[in-house]
Design a protein around this motif. Structure first.
Motif, short mmCIF file in Angstrom:
data_model
loop_
_atom_site.label_atom_id
_atom_site.label_comp_id
_atom_site.label_asym_id
_atom_site.label_seq_id
_atom_site.Cartn_x
_atom_site.Cartn_y
_atom_site.Cartn_z
N ASN A 259 32.92 -37.37 4.97
CA ASN A 259 33.47 -38.36 5.91
C ASN A 259 34.13 -39.54 5.19
O ASN A 259 34.19 -40.64 5.71
N ASN A 260 34.56 -39.33 3.91
CA ASN A 260 35.25 -40.33 3.11
C ASN A 260 34.38 -41.55 2.80
O ASN A 260 34.87 -42.66 2.65
N ILE B 186 37.81 -46.34 2.90
CA ILE B 186 36.60 -45.54 2.82
C ILE B 186 35.89 -45.70 4.17
O ILE B 186 36.19 -46.62 4.93
N HIS B 187 34.95 -44.82 4.45
CA HIS B 187 34.16 -44.94 5.68
C HIS B 187 32.80 -45.51 5.33
O HIS B 187 32.17 -45.09 4.36
N MET C 60 32.78 -47.54 10.52
CA MET C 60 34.10 -48.14 10.41
C MET C 60 34.76 -47.70 9.10
O MET C 60 34.07 -47.51 8.10
N ASP C 61 36.08 -47.55 9.13
CA ASP C 61 36.85 -47.31 7.93
C ASP C 61 37.35 -48.66 7.43
O ASP C 61 37.96 -49.41 8.20
N ILE D 65 29.48 -53.55 -0.47
CA ILE D 65 29.63 -52.69 0.71
C ILE D 65 28.92 -53.41 1.85
O ILE D 65 27.71 -53.66 1.78
N PRO D 66 29.63 -53.75 2.92
CA PRO D 66 28.98 -54.44 4.04
C PRO D 66 27.96 -53.53 4.72
O PRO D 66 28.17 -52.33 4.86
N ALA D 67 26.83 -54.13 5.10
CA ALA D 67 25.76 -53.36 5.73
C ALA D 67 25.68 -53.59 7.23
O ALA D 67 25.12 -52.76 7.96
N SER D 68 26.19 -54.72 7.70
CA SER D 68 26.12 -55.01 9.13
C SER D 68 27.17 -56.04 9.50
O SER D 68 27.74 -56.71 8.64
N LEU D 69 27.41 -56.14 10.78
CA LEU D 69 28.32 -57.15 11.34
C LEU D 69 27.55 -57.97 12.37
O LEU D 69 26.56 -57.48 12.93
#
Length: 192
Positions: A22-23, A155-156, A162-163, A187-191
């Motif tokens: 899934n990239n 990247i996904h 989200m990409d 790499i973000p883990a949450s919003l």
């Protein structure tokens, strides 16, 4: 306080990416790319306009990443072997391999600001091999530089579903994240 201007590129790094299902991507430890001279990445994507009722009824820009160039004083041998696929023989000579496979990497860098540097990461980059050029020495020495063309795509991130193409620090970036920017690819883990 927020920056009013930006200037000067420095602290360029690359981190080898391993692309998964899934990239998605995992990254090696970032490695310094010393001697950054300039970076110019232009956005890629088209404006798609749908017409109805004799007007532009709907408009949306596509995000196909960025393309452009990174100019360095000299491309390090490690980048040449790890990313460009050159091979180092047993006599210490770098050999350009015509059949080298594309290696994906994250590109990290920062632009200086009048208050605080802004740090960036482009998540899924590929690079072309540089051109070969040089000039004769004249009365003064004018350093030659080397330039690689870069394509940056997404990247996904499963945690966000989200990409993502890039990220950068902002006025509210916490100190731990800001100070550790070149220790590991963010790499973000949450919003919110």
């Amino acid at each position: 306080m927020a920056n009013k201007i930006k200037y000067g590129i420095k602290n360029a790094y690359y981190a080898i990416a391993t692309l998964g299902d899934n990239n998605t991507a995992t990254y090696g430890t970032p490695v310094a790319l010393p001697g950054a001279v300039s970076l110019a990445l232009d956005q890629e994507g088209e404006n798609n306009i749908f017409y109805a009722d004799n007007i532009a009824y709907f408009s949306a820009y596509g995000n196909d990443g960025y393309t452009g160039s990174l100019e360095l004083a000299l491309i390090p041998d490690a980048f040449r072997t790890e990313v460009l696929g050159e091979v180092l023989d047993n006599k210490g000579v770098l050999i350009e391999n015509q059949n080298a496979e594309t290696v994906h990497f994250a590109l990290l860098f920062q632009f200086e600001g009048d208050k605080k540097a802004t740090r960036h990461v482009m998540y899924n980059c590929t690079a072309s091999r540089p051109s070969v050029n040089g000039n004769t020495k004249e009365a003064t020495i004018n350093p030659e530089t080397e330039t690689i063309n870069i394509t940056a795509t997404s990247i996904h991130v499963n945690a966000l579903d989200m990409d993502i193409v890039k990220a950068r620090t902002g006025d509210g970036t916490d100190t731990t994240t800001y100070d550790g920017w070149t220790s590991a690819v963010y790499i973000p883990a949450s919003l919110p």
